[in-house]
Scaffold this active site. Structure first.
Site, PDB file in Angstrom:
ATOM      1  N   SER A  89       0.833  -1.200   0.000  1.00 14.86           N
ATOM      2  CA  SER A  89       0.000   0.000   0.000  1.00 14.86           C
ATOM      3  C   SER A  89       0.865   1.247   0.000  1.00 14.86           C
ATOM      4  O   SER A  89       2.099   1.176  -0.002  1.00 14.86           O
ATOM      5  CB  SER A  89      -0.925   0.007   1.228  1.00 14.86           C
ATOM      6  N   SER A  91       0.793   3.592   2.426  1.00 15.89           N
ATOM      7  CA  SER A  91       0.752   4.193   3.756  1.00 15.89           C
ATOM      8  C   SER A  91       2.109   4.647   4.269  1.00 15.89           C
ATOM      9  O   SER A  91       2.190   5.446   5.198  1.00 15.89           O
ATOM     10  CB  SER A  91       0.137   3.217   4.764  1.00 15.89           C
ATOM     11  N   LYS A 146       4.839   0.010   9.804  1.00 15.23           N
ATOM     12  CA  LYS A 146       4.688   1.423  10.168  1.00 15.23           C
ATOM     13  C   LYS A 146       5.970   1.887  10.837  1.00 15.23           C
ATOM     14  O   LYS A 146       6.879   1.112  11.110  1.00 15.23           O
ATOM     15  CB  LYS A 146       3.514   1.625  11.134  1.00 15.23           C
ATOM     16  N   SER A 257      -3.147   6.376   6.075  1.00 10.94           N
ATOM     17  CA  SER A 257      -2.543   5.314   6.881  1.00 10.94           C
ATOM     18  C   SER A 257      -3.476   4.933   8.018  1.00 10.94           C
ATOM     19  O   SER A 257      -3.920   5.788   8.793  1.00 10.94           O
ATOM     20  CB  SER A 257      -1.191   5.784   7.453  1.00 10.94           C
TER      21      SER A 257
END
Length: 309
Positions: A89, A91, A146, A257
């Site tokens: 993705s 994010s 993350k 995100s």
């Protein structure tokens, strides 16, 4: 999916090892006795081909003997040392892009068994600024990636799209750190990123010794009403105190995100490892050839290989 693969790899490796072990301990002596008896009858030493014809090793056992060492090495490498992951993705833009393949250092924080993820050896702690892969707390079968922005004891504030950090006060520290504004000025736009057709603003952040870029979508309003509400804490809706044994994680593409702002903290036992570098980066630009399926890469971003921030 990643956990299913780990379980499957472990089960197949153990099964292959057991078949090989049984063949070596039970079947091989029987085959050797048959060969010895035949050699005594003929009064000569048989060639390997003749031995194989008289007492052949089963195909399954032969296959397991061949693949077990390979499977075992892969299992050790993947479970305890390094594991490849794909960024699925946007994010973590601009640090990591969709199509990046990263190598994750599994022993950065702890060594865990590949099936039940019980901690075997504690190695280290996640630090602010680390790009970490972890099991998504609401759905542990899914891997998330993350950036760690808060460690146990930190006070995190995300207000008006600006990250503030009040580091935890360490025991014995004479003067506790004050709230810090993490985001800094917009850097020159060498490369412009978009959310659809909307250009994104690029900022620089400093977390400990790590300097990295983030993206902000000025057209998107803060989604404060969706923020995670920390129980038993008299704090504002846009601030959190990181509890012991947990971490606060956020994506670098702040308005695109799903992270700790919305579902809470990452338990320490959910940490999988730390991203160390990008080993491959595929581009999926279907605008250049609209007849290609979306999963077929249209190019390689060579300049990204070996990087990570």
């Amino acid at each position: 999916m990643a956990n299913i693969y780990s379980i499957l790899l472990t089960v197949v490796t153990i099964l292959a090892g057991l078949i090989w072990w049984y063949d070596a301990r039970v079947n091989k002596p029987q085959r050797q006795a048959k060969i010895t008896a035949e050699e005594e009858r003929l009064q000569e030493t048989l060639s390997e081909d003749a031995q194989q014809r008289i007492a052949p090793q089963g195909r399954v056992a032969e296959f397991c003997q061949s693949v077990f060492p390979i499977l075992f090495v892969i299992l050790i490498l993947r479970s305890f040392l390094y594991e490849p992951f794909r960024i699925p993705s946007a994010s973590m833009m601009p640090t990591m892009l969709d199509g990046d393949f990263i190598l994750v250092e599994k022993f950065a924080y702890s060594l865990r068994d590949p099936i039940w993820r019980h901690e075997l050896i504690e190695v280290g702690q996640a630090e602010r600024g680390d790009i970490a892969v972890f099991k998504f707390p609401p759905q542990p079968s899914v891997d998330f990636i993350k950036r760690i922005v808060g460690v146990p004891g930190d006070r995190i504030i995300y207000r008006n799209k600006t990250l503030y950090l009040e580091p935890a006060c360490v025991d014995g520290q004479q003067e506790c750190p004050q709230i810090q504004v993490v985001a800094k000025n917009i850097e020159p736009q060498e490369e412009v990123y978009f959310n659809g057709s909307r250009p994104l603003e690029r900022y620089s952040e400093q977390l400990g010794d790590v300097t990295h870029d983030i993206l902000i979508d000025p057209s998107v309003s803060p989604r404060v009403s969706y923020y995670y509400q920390q129980p038993d804490r008299a704090t504002a809706v846009d601030e959190w105190i990181v509890p012991e044994g947990h971490y606060f994680a956020m994506g670098d593409n702040r308005d695109n995100s799903e992270d700790s702002r919305y579902w809470g903290f990452v338990p320490e036992e959910n940490l999988v490892g730390r991203a160390v570098f990008i080993w491959m980066s595929f581009e999926f630009d279907q605008s250049s050839n609209r007849f290609l399926p979306s999963w077929i890469p249209t190019g390689i971003r060579w300049h990204r290989l070996g990087t990570v921030e």
